[in-house]
Design a protein around this motif. Structure first.
Motif, PDB file in Angstrom:
ATOM      1  N   TYR A  14     -25.699  57.140 -18.053  1.00 52.80           N
ATOM      2  CA  TYR A  14     -25.588  55.919 -17.269  1.00 52.80           C
ATOM      3  C   TYR A  14     -26.108  56.113 -15.847  1.00 52.80           C
ATOM      4  N   GLU A  54     -22.143  53.457 -20.254  1.00 53.98           N
ATOM      5  CA  GLU A  54     -22.962  53.546 -21.459  1.00 53.98           C
ATOM      6  C   GLU A  54     -24.357  54.058 -21.108  1.00 53.98           C
ATOM      7  N   ASP A  55     -25.027  54.619 -22.092  1.00 52.86           N
ATOM      8  CA  ASP A  55     -26.361  55.174 -21.894  1.00 52.86           C
ATOM      9  C   ASP A  55     -27.380  54.079 -21.598  1.00 52.86           C
ATOM     10  N   ILE A  56     -28.448  54.483 -20.906  1.00 53.70           N
ATOM     11  CA  ILE A  56     -29.586  53.593 -20.689  1.00 53.70           C
ATOM     12  C   ILE A  56     -30.705  54.023 -21.631  1.00 53.70           C
ATOM     13  N   GLU A  69     -20.564  49.664 -17.797  1.00 47.55           N
ATOM     14  CA  GLU A  69     -20.598  50.900 -17.032  1.00 47.55           C
ATOM     15  C   GLU A  69     -20.196  52.083 -17.908  1.00 47.55           C
ATOM     16  N   SER A  92     -27.725  49.380 -19.512  1.00 46.64           N
ATOM     17  CA  SER A  92     -26.607  49.039 -20.389  1.00 46.64           C
ATOM     18  C   SER A  92     -25.802  47.911 -19.754  1.00 46.64           C
TER      19      SER A  92
END
Length: 129
Positions: free
Chosen positions: A40, A16-18, A14, A11
């Motif tokens: 994250y 946020e989901d991957i 910082e 992402s």
């Protein structure tokens, strides 16, 4: 022969989901195509997290030759042990990833970032998620 295509997408911000995308082929027959969202993790280790997830899926194919195709030089070099970084997180994760790969006899990682033709094939395999 098992051929898997793998992408770990970090992402931009910082917290946020991957996203981890992979598809697995057994002698040119698609057997699995999946996209996984995860909490994250630092962008420097996203590729290694993706590899660990894929390795868990590939455990049932230990008796076959396995080729994992990536477009990630950092992942490729960290698993080979040739990455020259002092980032503790990357080094620790690389050690864990290599340990997971110890059970595989015929396991190869192919980095296609420098080969335009193979890179197109990698992108084609991972599109439509």
């Amino acid at each position: 022969m098992i051929k898997a295509y793998l992408a770990g997408i970090a992402s931009l911000y910082e917290g946020e989901d991957i996203e981890i995308q992979y598809c697995i082929y057994d002698d040119l027959k698609l057997i699995c195509k999946k996209s996984v969202k995860m909490d994250y993790v630092k962008p420097a280790i996203v590729g290694q997290v993706a590899m660990k997830i894929l390795v868990n899926k590939l455990k049932k194919y230990l008796d076959k030759e396995i080729v994992v195709v990536v477009n990630d030089t950092v992942l490729y070099e960290s698993i080979r042990g040739t990455l020259r970084t002092k980032n503790i997180d990357v080094l620790k994760m690389a050690k864990e990833t290599r340990k997971k790969l110890d059970g595989f006899e015929n396991f190869t990682i192919e980095n296609v970032s420098a080969d335009h033709v193979k890179l197109e094939k990698w992108a084609e395999a991972l599109k439509d998620f």
